[in-house]
Design an enzyme around this catalytic site. Structure first.
Site, PDB file in Angstrom:
ATOM      1  N   SER A 188      -1.594   4.777 -11.260  1.00 32.49           N
ATOM      2  CA  SER A 188      -3.042   4.458 -10.609  1.00 32.49           C
ATOM      3  C   SER A 188      -3.311   5.706  -9.582  1.00 32.49           C
ATOM      4  O   SER A 188      -2.830   6.154  -8.814  1.00 32.49           O
ATOM      5  CB  SER A 188      -3.067   3.262  -9.979  1.00 32.49           C
ATOM      6  N   ASP A 236     -13.446   0.780  -7.768  1.00 34.87           N
ATOM      7  CA  ASP A 236     -12.098   1.164  -7.555  1.00 34.87           C
ATOM      8  C   ASP A 236     -11.977   2.435  -7.472  1.00 34.87           C
ATOM      9  O   ASP A 236     -10.835   3.100  -7.924  1.00 34.87           O
ATOM     10  CB  ASP A 236     -11.405   0.537  -8.741  1.00 34.87           C
ATOM     11  N   HIS A 267      -7.648   0.202  -5.092  1.00 34.18           N
ATOM     12  CA  HIS A 267      -6.716  -0.571  -4.698  1.00 34.18           C
ATOM     13  C   HIS A 267      -5.133   0.088  -4.468  1.00 34.18           C
ATOM     14  O   HIS A 267      -4.172  -0.339  -3.902  1.00 34.18           O
ATOM     15  CB  HIS A 267      -6.300  -1.593  -5.956  1.00 34.18           C
TER      16      HIS A 267
END
Length: 488
Positions: free
Chosen positions: A344, A264, A229
């Site tokens: 992230s 992911d 993402h």
């Protein structure tokens, strides 16, 4: 003073027998008792004393009157020794008769004039009510004068004394160099070793941009692992730019090697050989309570280090982010190390300095696991999963996952939880195994399944072609079926 005679009580016969004088003894004491020596007669007074103090005439006794006659009724400076009854006063006339008088009676204290008086005990006291107005005014003026002098001196000292300068070029602050001990395995030691292997990733698409983090997994070839993402917005846009910024401040353009929306995980590559490579650990060795350190670029703040512990393992977490094609369910490592947007793709490191997870999401009150702020619940993809997916992406550009071919949602009957089958893809592994809609999956290979996320994690832990045993509930009774998993 004549002695007073008192009556002598008669002796008791018993007392006379005990203490009486024997009959053959005369007198009070024995006759052979020695007599005390006689007192010598005093010599006659000198002639000068007799002329000065003898009585004034024959037949008179006592002291003679002072020259000039008898004094008045009160003592004065001219006759301080005499009173009208001096001739009969036993204290002044040794030859005056004596007698037992009445008890002494003290007159009431006479009113004394003046501010200084003497009390009955002879003590001097100051009586304020007798102070004159003039004396009071003088005392007040003296007090005011002393106060004025003191105030003037204080003012002079404070105003006239030279002040120290506000600035000083010669001033030197104290300097102490205490010994700093950073034990191996401390947060500082871990951060120092792993920080060069963690990068900040900047993604720019047109006029918008985003930041994330990444970890160097192959420094010789420039491979960096991150979250899907983080870079998915630049995947199909020729004008998008991806840039990796390193701990030394240098940067380099990056290209997407491959990405996997189902886990992911994504891999990017920079043309900068000789990068510091992170040590990848084993997530299977992690236990709840282990200390961990999160390193990344939260909120665009590169090189941020936070610490905490592993608070849970195998936590099924569904990932989906706005503007991203990520639609994954991971079996996450849960930590209370503060993780925020921008973390992230960063590293979750254990006490040995080995990466055990890739930070990917946070629990948020808004329900969006890729935005919001840290509330003490963060999630990381286990490094074992990341290693396997990243290896596939570097080798082929894509990753392969096992699939059962059913869509489910979480249900419960109050006593048992499971995954309710909503539909079955025709020709899928689930269809071939005989799974039908409205079946409830409650276990995979004897491992309980309590939700649709747990079913996805259980299937994804296998490889395509593996055969698994699935327990289902249909019509109130349970049964098992065997399914050979397909490739997603």
């Amino acid at each position: 003073m004549a002695p007073r005679r008192t009556a002598v009580p008669e002796a008791n016969p018993a007392q006379e027998a005990a203490f009486g004088r024997p009959a053959q003894v005369g007198g009070s004491f024995a006759g052979d008792r020695p007599l005390p020596p006689s007192r010598p007669a005093p010599p006659p007074p000198p002639e000068a004393v007799l002329r000065a103090f003898a009585p004034s005439g024959p037949g008179r006794t006592g002291l003679q009157d002072p020259p000039g006659g008898r004094p008045g009724r009160r003592r004065t400076s001219s006759g301080p020794w005499w009173k009208p009854d001096a001739a009969a006063d036993p204290w002044r006339d040794p030859h005056s008769p004596s007698g037992l008088g009445a008890p002494a009676v003290y007159d009431e204290e006479e009113e004394q004039d003046g501010p200084i008086v003497v009390d009955a005990k002879g003590r001097r006291k100051v009586r304020l009510r007798d102070l004159s107005i003039r004396l009071s005014v003088l005392a007040l003026l003296a007090v005011l004068l002393v106060g004025a002098i003191g105030g003037g001196v204080g003012y002079f000292l404070t105003r006239k004394t030279a002040e120290t300068p506000l600035l000083s070029q010669d001033s030197k602050l104290s300097h102490v160099s205490p010994g700093i001990s950073r034990e191996p395995g401390s947060v500082a030691d871990i951060a120092e070793r792993i920080m060069p292997a963690v990068v900040s990733i900047e993604v720019r698409v047109g006029n918008s941009g985003a930041t994330g983090s990444g970890v160097v997994i192959d420094g010789d070839n420039g491979y960096i692992v991150t979250n899907n993402h983080v870079v998915s917005g630049a995947a199909d846009n020729a004008d998008a730019e991806i840039r990796a910024v390193f701990s030394d401040g240098s940067g380099s353009a990056a290209r997407i090697v491959g990405r996997d929306p189902a886990s992911d995980v994504a891999v990017i590559k920079v043309d900068k050989p000789g990068l510091v490579t992170a040590s990848l650990g084993e997530s299977d060795d992690v236990v709840v309570g282990d200390p961990v350190v999160a390193i990344g670029s939260p909120l665009g703040l590169a090189g941020t280090v936070t610490s905490g512990i592993v608070s849970a393992l195998d936590r099924p977490v569904r990932l989906s982010g706005e503007g991203s094609d990520t639609n994954a369910v991971i079996s996450a490592i849960q930590t209370d190390a503060p993780i925020n947007p921008g973390n992230s793709g960063g590293a979750l490191v254990d006490a040995s300095g080995a990466v055990v997870g890739i930070n990917t999401a946070i629990a948020s009150l808004g329900g969006n696991g890729t935005s919001g702020g840290s509330i003490g619940l963060g999630f990381a993809i286990p490094i074992d999963t990341v290693r396997e997916v990243a290896q596939q992406l570097i080798s082929t550009g894509s990753a392969v996952h096992a699939s059962l071919g059913v869509n489910t949602r979480s249900v419960t009957d109050g006593t048992r939880d499971g995954a309710l089958v909503l539909n079955v893809e025709p020709g899928s592994a689930g269809a071939k195994a005989g799974i039908k809609e409205q079946d409830v999956v409650i276990a995979v290979d004897d491992q309980p399944v309590g939700s649709s996320e747990e079913l996805t994690v259980a299937i994804d832990s296998h490889k395509p072609g593996d055969t698994v045993t699935i327990e289902i509930v249909r019509g109130g009774s349970s049964s098992t079926v065997k399914a050979t998993l397909d490739k997603a």
